[in-house]
Design an enzyme around this catalytic site. Structure first.
Site, short mmCIF file in Angstrom:
data_model
loop_
_atom_site.label_atom_id
_atom_site.label_comp_id
_atom_site.label_asym_id
_atom_site.label_seq_id
_atom_site.Cartn_x
_atom_site.Cartn_y
_atom_site.Cartn_z
N ASN A 132 10.06 8.56 -2.47
CA ASN A 132 9.05 9.76 -3.04
C ASN A 132 9.75 11.13 -3.13
O ASN A 132 9.35 11.81 -3.91
CB ASN A 132 7.82 9.75 -2.03
CG ASN A 132 6.77 8.63 -2.41
OD1 ASN A 132 6.83 7.83 -3.41
ND2 ASN A 132 5.87 8.08 -1.46
N SER A 150 2.53 7.43 3.58
CA SER A 150 3.49 7.62 2.51
C SER A 150 3.94 9.15 2.50
O SER A 150 5.01 9.39 2.04
CB SER A 150 3.00 7.60 1.03
OG SER A 150 2.26 6.31 0.89
N HIS A 178 6.76 1.70 6.09
CA HIS A 178 6.27 1.96 4.66
C HIS A 178 6.49 1.14 3.48
O HIS A 178 7.38 0.91 3.04
CB HIS A 178 6.92 3.49 4.04
CG HIS A 178 6.27 4.12 2.77
ND1 HIS A 178 7.15 4.64 2.09
CD2 HIS A 178 4.98 3.98 2.36
CE1 HIS A 178 6.31 5.19 0.73
NE2 HIS A 178 5.12 4.71 1.13
N GLU A 233 10.55 0.85 3.55
CA GLU A 233 11.03 2.13 4.40
C GLU A 233 10.72 2.09 6.02
O GLU A 233 9.70 1.99 6.06
CB GLU A 233 10.84 3.27 3.73
CG GLU A 233 11.28 3.54 2.40
CD GLU A 233 10.96 4.77 1.65
OE1 GLU A 233 11.72 5.20 0.75
OE2 GLU A 233 9.73 5.28 1.83
#
Ligand code: 3H9
Length: 658
Positions: free
Chosen positions: A479, A408, A429, A441
């Protein structure tokens, strides 16, 4: 062969006019198709040799619905209701031969016909609410006449697809034909000649109890927070029992036209086209995906077992790896638990579960990964652990096998550098729970080969995920944008807002949960650990809010700890005066002057913070287009689709350009 327009043609067979719509890629009802259909029906009615008509689609789709690309402009004549009135009112029988998906206006065409025969692979839906609109050509009035109000509410207010078998059971289609559909439809049309035709609009709506209708509406609307179209759909379906057909049709049309021009519809159309655009990745035109049949997954924890489950669902053989027998057995149990849940909800049957388990092996020997075409690691997010693992994997897997990291926050280029073939490494991801969340992702590392990236995308598609390609950056797209959102939410705390006010403002905007409720749900310790790691290198002049650190120090680590930004008596979120006091203490300690912050300011600042970070990602070349960022935030972070995503919302907020 008669050409009724560029996209509609007819052939006469056994005195039946077969009307075929041929408008690639999905036979959408463009102006030319509508014109052609109207001309075809008029021709059928006027031609003495023709005794009946069949409408069908060329290729594998019946009709994909109205042409969404035309929604930006005023409707052009002939409008679909006019075409459908001509079909329904025809004196000669009209049969719909539903050869594939019949969606939106496509299903409305079929509903206006006198009989409907479906191929076994057909799927029927009125998905308009997913575009912020409602069916605009009789769907809300004809469908309840065929299947009753509760069932019509279920389908129209959710937009869900009914497979042919369910459509038959409900009474939307009259039969399923597994053989030659066109021949069967032609025979059926002939058999109707001289009989009294069943016109959907003339059928009486079956009575239903108020309880049954309310229950169907409650269930359908439970997940439609803040959206106008599903509510309007329910209102219109109810109307079918209360008003004459023509009057209710006129009300449906008025509602359709108003919704079509609404902000929610514009946002949802943006999302629709964004999803199609995301599939087009620059630089991959000549890349051919490698063949993947066996997937290895290292780490069968929460994330790993979710990944395994969705790989099994997609038909892959899976080798799961854990370091000890005990952990491997626990991983297998976890996967079985997820399959059991799918079984209980009816998504799979017992044979499906058995088949999936047959394709799964849970092992301790890494060496067994020599049979894998792709290995995905889902181990603890620590650079030393992951680089060591990739170094080992590199010596085990075949030279053409692909290695994917599910990190991540770590740098996948550093992980790739541990291998002799960094070009075969990419990031996949997944979002937790991996068997549920659609977002994936797909991280293109500095050295990832084009065919490796193309393979990642092909696997994602088979896993039924929404892949968004992204370059290497800390936290990738989601993120990073989420961190900017978190940072701004914390600034707001110092400036005078409280967590409950910020959460309420964002929930009123359409998020399922405001930021502080999300922090509590996810747990505060990971972000805390990151902040501690970053402390030494943090710019001392940058604004830093330390409230969360103080919160964590008192053991308030989120929902799992029973307390975080809120307390959780009986599991329910409640405002905690202790947190308010802590925030006030930290403000005072910094000597800050607070002020009243409006809900509008909260929304505006949080959206602007996300959009600014998105802008940075674009200018750094991490992401190809703004709409990719919107899709990430909608599908991974609960941003409301009917607002179009943070980038779209920011553009809208600027207003029309001069
Ligand atoms: C409606 O019908 C309102 C009526 O009630 C009112 C009447 C008055 N229009 O998805 P794909 C394009 S509302 C225009 O990758 P798949 C799409 O953009 C409509 N274009 O293929 C893409 O173009 P490109 C209700 C459309 O095989 C290409 O087709 N209907 C439309 O994975 C391929 O699309 C819907 O909501 C359209 N309607 O899936 C159905 N549909 O190649 C929406 C697709 O340039 N469509 N395109 O990027 C779908 O769900 C899927 O596209 C479908 C095919 C299942 C049909």
């Amino acid at each position: 062969m008669i050409a009724f327009s560029d996209t509609v043609r007819g052939t006469v067979s056994n005195n039946v006019l077969l009307i075929e719509i041929d408008h690639a890629p999905v036979n959408a009802l463009s102006t030319d198709v509508r014109r052609g259909l109207l001309a075809a029906v008029a021709h059928g009615e006027a031609t003495g040799d023709v005794v009946a008509m069949v409408v069908t689609g060329a290729g594998t789709i019946f009709i994909g619905g109205a042409d969404i690309r035309e929604f930006g402009a005023p409707p052009a004549e002939p409008v679909l209701p006019t075409v459908l009135a001509a079909i329904e009112d025809a004196r000669k029988p009209v049969v719909a031969a539903i050869n594939g998906a019949a969606l939106g206006g496509g299903l409305e065409v079929a509903l206006a016909a006198h009989r409907r025969i479906a191929g076994p692979a057909a799927g029927l839906a009125l998905p308009e609410v997913k575009l912020g609109i409602i069916p605009g050509a009789g769907g809300t009035q004809r469908l309840p006449r065929l299947i009753g109000i509760p069932a019509a509410i279920d389908l129209i207010a959710t937009g869900r697809m009914a497979p042919a078998s369910e459509a038959l059971q409900l009474g939307i289609v009259d039969r399923i034909e597994s053989g030659d559909l066109r021949a069967a439809a032609i025979a059926e049309a002939r058999s109707l000649v001289g009989t009294s035709l069943r016109r959907s609009g003339a059928i009486d709506v079956a009575p239903a109890t108020a309880e049954a209708i309310d229950a169907a509406a409650g269930k359908a609307l439970a997940r439609a927070r803040g959206q106008t179209a599903p509510r309007e759909a329910v209102r219109l379906v109810r109307l079918s029992a209360e008003r004459p057909f023509a009057e209710a049709l006129a009300e449906e049309r008025r509602t359709f036209l108003a919704l079509r021009d609404s902000e929610q519809a514009a946002a949802l159309r943006h999302v629709f086209f964004a999803e199609r655009a995301a599939a087009k990745v620059p630089g991959l035109d000549d890349a051919r995906p490698r063949k993947i049949e066996t997937i290895g997954v290292v780490g069968l924890g929460l994330m790993g077992s979710g990944i395994v489950t969705c790989a099994l669902d997609a038909g892959y053989a899976v080798i799961g790896i854990e370091p000890t027998e005990d952990a491997a057995a626990k991983g297998r149990e976890r996967i079985e638990g997820l399959l059991d849940r799918a079984l209980q909800s009816g998504r799979i049957d017992a044979a499906g579960k058995a088949d999936r388990l047959r394709r799964l092996t849970a092992r301790t020997e890494m060496q067994s990964l020599d049979a894998a075409d792709l290995v995905i690691e889902a181990v603890f997010d620590d650079l030393a652990i992951k680089t060591e693992l990739f170094l080992r994997l590199d010596g085990i897997v075949r030279p053409d096998a692909i290695l994917a990291t599910n990190t991540s926050y770590l740098d996948p280029d550093a992980i790739a550098a541990a291998t002799a073939r960094p070009e075969r490494v990419l990031g996949l991801h997944f979002f937790s729970p991996a068997n549920v969340m659609r977002l994936l992702e797909v991280v293109r590392c500095a050295r990832t080969a084009p065919d490796v990236l193309a393979t990642g995308l092909a696997v994602a598609k088979r896993l039924r995920k929404l892949p968004i390609v992204c370059g290497v950056t800390e936290g990738f797209i989601g993120n990073r944008v989420f961190s900017a959102y978190r940072r701004e939410a914390e600034f707001l705390l110092e400036d005078g807002a409280l967590p409950q006010q910020i959460d309420a403002a964002m929930e009123a905007y359409g998020l399922a949960m405001g930021p502080f409720a999300v922090f509590d749900l996810a747990g505060l310790e990971i972000a805390w650990a990151r902040r501690k790691r970053q402390a030494a290198t943090r710019d001392p002049n940058a604004r830093y809010v330390d409230i969360a650190d103080h919160l964590c120090e008192t053991g308030r680590l989120g929902m799992k700890a029973g307390r975080g930004w809120y307390r959780y008596p009986d599991g329910k979120r409640a405002v905690d005066p202790e947190v308010t006091a802590l925030i006030e203490r930290r403000r005072a300690a910094k000597g800050l002057v607070t002020r009243t912050i409006s809900d509008d300011e909260i929304r505006q600042r949080l959206l602007a913070a996300m959009a600014a970070e998105g802008g940075a990602l674009l200018s750094e070349g991490i992401v190809a287009r703004a709409s990719d960022i919107d899709l990430v935030m909608i599908n991974g972070y609960g941003f409301p689709a009917h607002k179009g995503g943070p980038m779209f919302a920011a553009e809208q907020a600027k207003g029309p350009r001069a």
